[in-house]
Design an enzyme around this catalytic site. Structure first.
Site, short mmCIF file in Angstrom:
data_model
loop_
_atom_site.label_atom_id
_atom_site.label_comp_id
_atom_site.label_asym_id
_atom_site.label_seq_id
_atom_site.Cartn_x
_atom_site.Cartn_y
_atom_site.Cartn_z
N CYS A 342 0.79 -1.23 0.00
CA CYS A 342 0.00 0.00 0.00
C CYS A 342 0.82 1.29 0.00
O CYS A 342 0.45 2.25 -0.71
CB CYS A 342 -1.02 0.01 1.14
SG CYS A 342 -0.63 -0.99 2.55
N ARG A 371 7.92 -11.15 4.57
CA ARG A 371 7.72 -10.99 6.02
C ARG A 371 8.56 -12.02 6.76
O ARG A 371 8.61 -13.18 6.38
CB ARG A 371 6.23 -11.15 6.38
CG ARG A 371 5.37 -10.08 5.72
CD ARG A 371 3.91 -10.25 6.05
NE ARG A 371 3.09 -9.33 5.26
CZ ARG A 371 1.77 -9.39 5.19
NH1 ARG A 371 1.11 -10.31 5.87
NH2 ARG A 371 1.10 -8.53 4.44
N GLN A 389 0.81 -10.81 -3.51
CA GLN A 389 -0.59 -10.48 -3.24
C GLN A 389 -1.24 -9.94 -4.53
O GLN A 389 -0.62 -9.15 -5.25
CB GLN A 389 -0.69 -9.41 -2.16
CG GLN A 389 -0.27 -9.88 -0.78
CD GLN A 389 -0.34 -8.77 0.25
OE1 GLN A 389 0.13 -7.67 0.01
NE2 GLN A 389 -0.94 -9.06 1.39
N ASP A 391 -3.03 -7.52 -5.15
CA ASP A 391 -3.42 -6.32 -4.40
C ASP A 391 -4.06 -5.28 -5.32
O ASP A 391 -3.79 -5.24 -6.52
CB ASP A 391 -2.17 -5.70 -3.78
CG ASP A 391 -2.32 -5.50 -2.28
OD1 ASP A 391 -3.46 -5.39 -1.83
OD2 ASP A 391 -1.29 -5.45 -1.59
N HIS A 393 -5.60 -0.94 -4.79
CA HIS A 393 -5.96 0.18 -3.91
C HIS A 393 -6.83 1.13 -4.71
O HIS A 393 -6.43 1.60 -5.78
CB HIS A 393 -4.69 0.86 -3.39
CG HIS A 393 -3.85 -0.07 -2.57
ND1 HIS A 393 -2.85 -0.84 -3.14
CD2 HIS A 393 -3.88 -0.38 -1.25
CE1 HIS A 393 -2.31 -1.59 -2.20
NE2 HIS A 393 -2.91 -1.33 -1.03
N LYS A 473 -12.60 -3.97 8.02
CA LYS A 473 -12.46 -4.75 6.80
C LYS A 473 -13.56 -5.79 6.68
O LYS A 473 -14.18 -6.20 7.67
CB LYS A 473 -11.10 -5.44 6.75
CG LYS A 473 -10.84 -6.41 7.90
CD LYS A 473 -9.49 -7.09 7.77
CE LYS A 473 -9.27 -8.06 8.92
NZ LYS A 473 -8.09 -8.92 8.72
N HIS A 519 -8.34 -0.76 0.41
CA HIS A 519 -7.38 -1.83 0.13
C HIS A 519 -8.20 -3.08 -0.20
O HIS A 519 -9.13 -3.42 0.54
CB HIS A 519 -6.53 -2.15 1.36
CG HIS A 519 -5.86 -0.97 1.98
ND1 HIS A 519 -4.49 -0.85 2.04
CD2 HIS A 519 -6.35 0.14 2.60
CE1 HIS A 519 -4.17 0.27 2.67
NE2 HIS A 519 -5.29 0.89 3.02
#
Length: 638
Positions: A342, A371, A389, A391, A393, A473, A519
Site C-alpha cells: 500500500c 515478512r 498479493q 493487491d 488500492h 475490513k 485496500h
C-alpha cells in the site's frame, strides 16, 4: 419469598425463577431432568461458565449440551487435563505448562524428565491411561486461591512454569486470585470452564508429538507437545479421523513437488521455488484475476520491493510490522523489504494531481512482499516468508465507497465460483485495540462497510476487534472439499493512509479534498491460494486449470513421431500437452499419468496412427473413444 428469588432469562426470552444462590446446574434441573443430565456448562452473555457457577438476577443464560459448539470445546479442554493426568501418572517428574482446546482438538506442552523421550509410539499407552480416568468419571472441582498461596503450591510441586504464569498474571492483569481445577490426582492452574466430570468425554485420540518452545520463544526451553482430539461419540471421532487421512492424501506439501508445481529448500526457508507446472498454474490464476481487473476498470502498476525505512514510519507499518520486516543498509542508508504494497501505491497516486473526475482511481498490483515469519510456523505454501498479493488500492470519494465495495464483493463472488468454491462466508471486522485514527472515523468507516453489505442483502457476521490497524475490513472465507474454512479475499476501508501521505484531489468546487483509500485483495496471497487449490482438488484440477491438460501416451517407440505431431497440433490450438516418450509399457505410462493427475490421457497406437486419431481417456468420464485432434479440442473447451 418471591422478592428473594433470582430471575434469569433463557435465550428465547422466557423468564426462569430460581432460589437465591442458584447455579447453572440448578437452572438446568429446574427446566428438566433430561437437560440436567445432558448439561455441560452454561453460557452467560458471551462467557461460558462451569455448571457450578452461580447465576445472577437479570442475566440471560443458555444451558450448553453436546449439541452446542461450545460443548465440544468444553470436553476437549477436559480431555487436555485428563491427558496431563495420564502423563504425570506414567512419567513421574513431568512438568506441565499450557493445555488449551484448539480447532479440532487440544494439546498440552510438557517438560519430560531428561531420560524420557516421547514419540508417537508412546501415545497408545497414554490413551489407555486416559480411558481409565475417563471411565472413573473424575469430577472437575474448582477452587480460587490468593496468588501467593497458589504460587507456594506450585513451587512445592516443582511446577515452575505455573509459577511464571501466575507472576505474569499479576504483572499484566493485576490479579489477586487465580483458579485451580482438580480431576483425580491432577490439579492445574486454569481459567476453566470444565464439564461436570470426565465421563462426558466419549471418544479420544492422540494424534501426534511435536516440539514447541515455551511461550513460543526460540530462546526458551524446548517442550514436548502432544496433540489429541475428543468427541461425544465414536462415530464422530471415526469421521474426523477419516477426514485427517483425506487431508494427508491431499497435503499440498507432498502433492506440489510430486506434480512439479513447487519445491521448498533449506537454502530459502519459507520462500517457494516455482517449478514449470507451478508457473503455469500461477499464470492461469493471474489470468482470471486480470480478467476481473480489465472488466472493472483497474490500472495495473508495479512498485519497488525495497524502499527507504522512513516510508514505513510514515505509513504506520513500522509500529505494527517492524518485527516481521527485513532490513538492509546501503551507502549508510537503511532500506526495508516491503511487507505490504500500500505505501508504494500511495506514492504512485501522490505523484500526480487528481481531479474528482479521475475518481475512483483503481490501481492494481501483483505485489511481491516479504515478512520475517518465525521458521517454526512456516507451513508449505500456506505460511511463507515471500509471497505475491493480488493487491489493489482504490482511491475514491466517500460517496463512491458503497458502489466500490459492492463491485469488489461481486468480483470476489465471480472469482470464487470460477475456481469451484460455492460456500463463501463473510465477516465484518471492527476496530482492534491497536489502531490509528479517531473513534469517530472508525465508527463512520464501519457504518459504511455495513451499509454496503446490507445493500447487497449479504449475510455476514461481526468479528469484533479484528480490523486492520488503519481501518475496518470485510473478509471472505471459502470452504474446501474437506469442509475446511480458509480466509482469502479482503476489502478494507482506510481514512488514515491518505492523511499520512497527504493525498488529495480537486473537488467540484475547485477545493482540495482528501480521498478515501480502499485496500482490496480478491484471493490474498497467490502462493497460499495455490496451496488451497491443490488440496481442494487433491491435485486433480479441472481441465481449464490443469498445468498439463493432456498427456499423449505412445503405445510403442514407433508411435513417438505421430504422438509428437498430435501434441504439436494440440499446442497450436492452445492445449497444454506433453508426450511420454519413455521406452516403457503403455500400462506403466497410464499408471504414471494417473499419478500425474492429468485430466486427459491420449493413447496412440497403430490403429490410431492409421486413422489420424487418438484414443481419449478422461479421469472423470473414463474411456471416450477415438477422435481426431480437432474433435478433442472441442471436447476440451465444452
Amino acid at each position: 419469598m418471591s422478592s428473594e428469588k433470582v430471575t434469569v432469562r433463557l435465550p428465547d426470552g422466557t423468564p426462569l425463577e430460581l432460589a437465591p444462590g442458584a447455579t447453572g446446574a440448578d437452572a438446568a434441573l429446574s427446566i428438566g431432568e433430561g437437560l440436567a443430565r445432558a448439561a455441560l456448562a452454561i453460557r452467560v452473555g458471551d462467557e461460558v461458565r462451569d455448571l457450578s457457577a452461580p447465576v445472577s438476577d437479570g442475566e440471560e443464560i443458555a444451558i450448553i449440551t453436546s449439541r452446542d459448539p461450545e460443548g465440544l470445546e468444553v470436553i476437549r479442554h477436559d480431555a487436555a487435563h485428563v491427558m496431563a493426568t495420564a502423563v504425570q501418572e506414567l512419567y513421574p517428574g513431568t512438568k506441565v505448562t499450557i493445555g488449551p482446546a484448539i480447532d479440532n482438538g487440544f494439546y498440552y506442552d510438557f517438560e519430560f524428565p531428561e531420560e524420557v523421550r516421547i514419540t508417537d509410539a508412546e501415545l497408545p499407552a497414554i490413551e489407555e491411561a486416559m480411558r481409565r480416568h475417563i471411565k472413573a468419571d473424575e469430577k472437575f472441582e474448582r477452587r480460587d486461591l490468593p496468588v501467593d498461596e497458589a504460587m507456594t503450591i506450585f513451587r512445592e510441586q516443582g511446577e515452575d512454569y505455573k509459577v511464571e504464569l501466575i507472576e505474569d498474571l499479576i504483572t499484566n492483569e493485576g490479579v489477586e486470585t487465580v483458579s485451580l481445577y482438580r480431576n483425580g490426582s491432577f490439579e492445574d492452574l486454569c481459567r476453566g470452564p470444565h464439564g461436570p466430570g470426565t465421563k462426558r468425554i466419549k471418544a479420544i485420540k492422540l494424534n501426534s508429538v511435536a516440539g514447541a518452545y515455551w511461550r513460543g520463544d526460540e530462546n526458551r526451553q524446548m517442550l514436548t507437545r502432544i496433540y489429541g482430539t475428543a468427541f461425544f461419540s465414536k462415530d464422530d471421532l471415526k469421521e474426523h479421523l477419516e477426514k485427517i487421512e483425506q487431508a494427508k492424501a491431499r497435503d499440498h506439501r507432498r502433492l506440489g513437488p510430486q506434480l512439479g508445481i513447487f519445491m521448498l529448500r533449506e537454502e530459502a526457508p519459507g520462500m517457494p521455488f516455482w517449478l514449470p507446472n507451478g508457473t503455469v498454474l500461477l499464470g492461469l490464476i493471474e489470468k482470471e484475476v486480470r480478467q476481473q481487473l480489465k472488466r472493472r476498470g483497474y490500472k495495473e502498476i508495479a512498485t519497488p520491493q525495497v524502499m527507504d525505512e522512513s516510508l514505513w514510519h510514515r505509513s504506520g507499518h513500522w509500529d505494527n510490522y517492524v518485527d516481521d520486516m527485513y532490513f538492509m543498509e546501503v551507502d549508510e542508508r537503511r532500506y526495508a523489504l516491503r511487507p505490504m504494497n500500500c505505501p508504494g501505491a500511495c506514492l504512485v497516486y501522490g505523484a500526480e494531481r487528481h481531479s474528482y473526475r479521475d475518481l475512483p482511481l483503481r490501481l492494481a498490483e501483483f505485489g511481491r512482499v516479504t515478512r520475517n515469519e518465525r521458521e517454526g510456523v512456516l507451513h508449505g505454501l500456506l505460511r511463507v516468508r515471500a509471497f505475491t498479493q493480488d493487491d489493489a488500492h482504490v482511491y475514491c470519494t466517500e460517496d463512491q465507497i458503497e458502489a466500490e465495495v459492492t463491485d469488489i464483493c461481486e468480483a470476489i463472488d465471480e472469482l470464487y465460483s470460477r475456481f469451484g468454491f460455492k460456500d463463501v462466508q463473510v465477516e465484518l471486522s471492527t476496530k482492534p485495540d491497536k489502531a490509528m485514527g479517531s473513534d469517530e472515523q472508525w465508527e463512520r468507516a464501519e457504518a459504511m462497510l455495513k451499509s454496503a453489505l446490507d445493500g447487497q442483502s449479504r449475510e455476514y457476521t461481526i468479528n469484533p476487534g479484528d480490523g486492520a490497524f488503519y481501518g475496518p475490513k470485510i473478509d471472505f472465507h471459502v470452504t474446501d472439499a474437506l469442509g475446511r474454512s480458509w480466509q482469502l479475499g479482503t476489502c478494507q476501508l482506510d481514512f488514515q493512509m491518505p492523511e499520512r501521505f497527504e493525498l488529495s484531489y480537486t473537488d467540484a468546487d475547485d477545493d482540495r479534498s482528501r480521498p478515501v483509500m480502499i485496500h482490496r485483495a480478491l484471493l490474498g496471497s497467490m502462493e497460499r491460494f495455490a496451496g488451497i487449490l491443490i488440496e481442494h482438488y487433491a491435485g486433480r484440477f479441472p481441465a481449464w486449470l490443469a498445468p498439463v491438460q493432456a498427456m499423449v501416451l505412445p503405445v510403442a517407440d514407433r508411435h513417438n513421431e505421430y504422438a509428437l505431431n498430435v501434441a504439436e497440433q494440440l499446442e497450436a490450438a492452445g492445449v497444454r500437452v506433453e508426450v511420454d516418450q519413455r521406452s516403457e509399457s503403455v500400462g506403466k505410462k497410464i499408471r504414471d499419468a494417473e499419478l500425474g493427475r492429468y485430466p486427459f490421457m491420449l493413447v496412440v497406437g497403430d490403429r490410431d496412427q492409421e486413422a489420424g486419431e487418438v484414443s481419449v481417456r478422461s479421469h472423470e468420464q473414463g474411456e471416450l473413444g477415438s477422435m481426431d485432434a480437432d474433435k478433442f479440442c472441442m471436447l476440451l473447451n465444452t
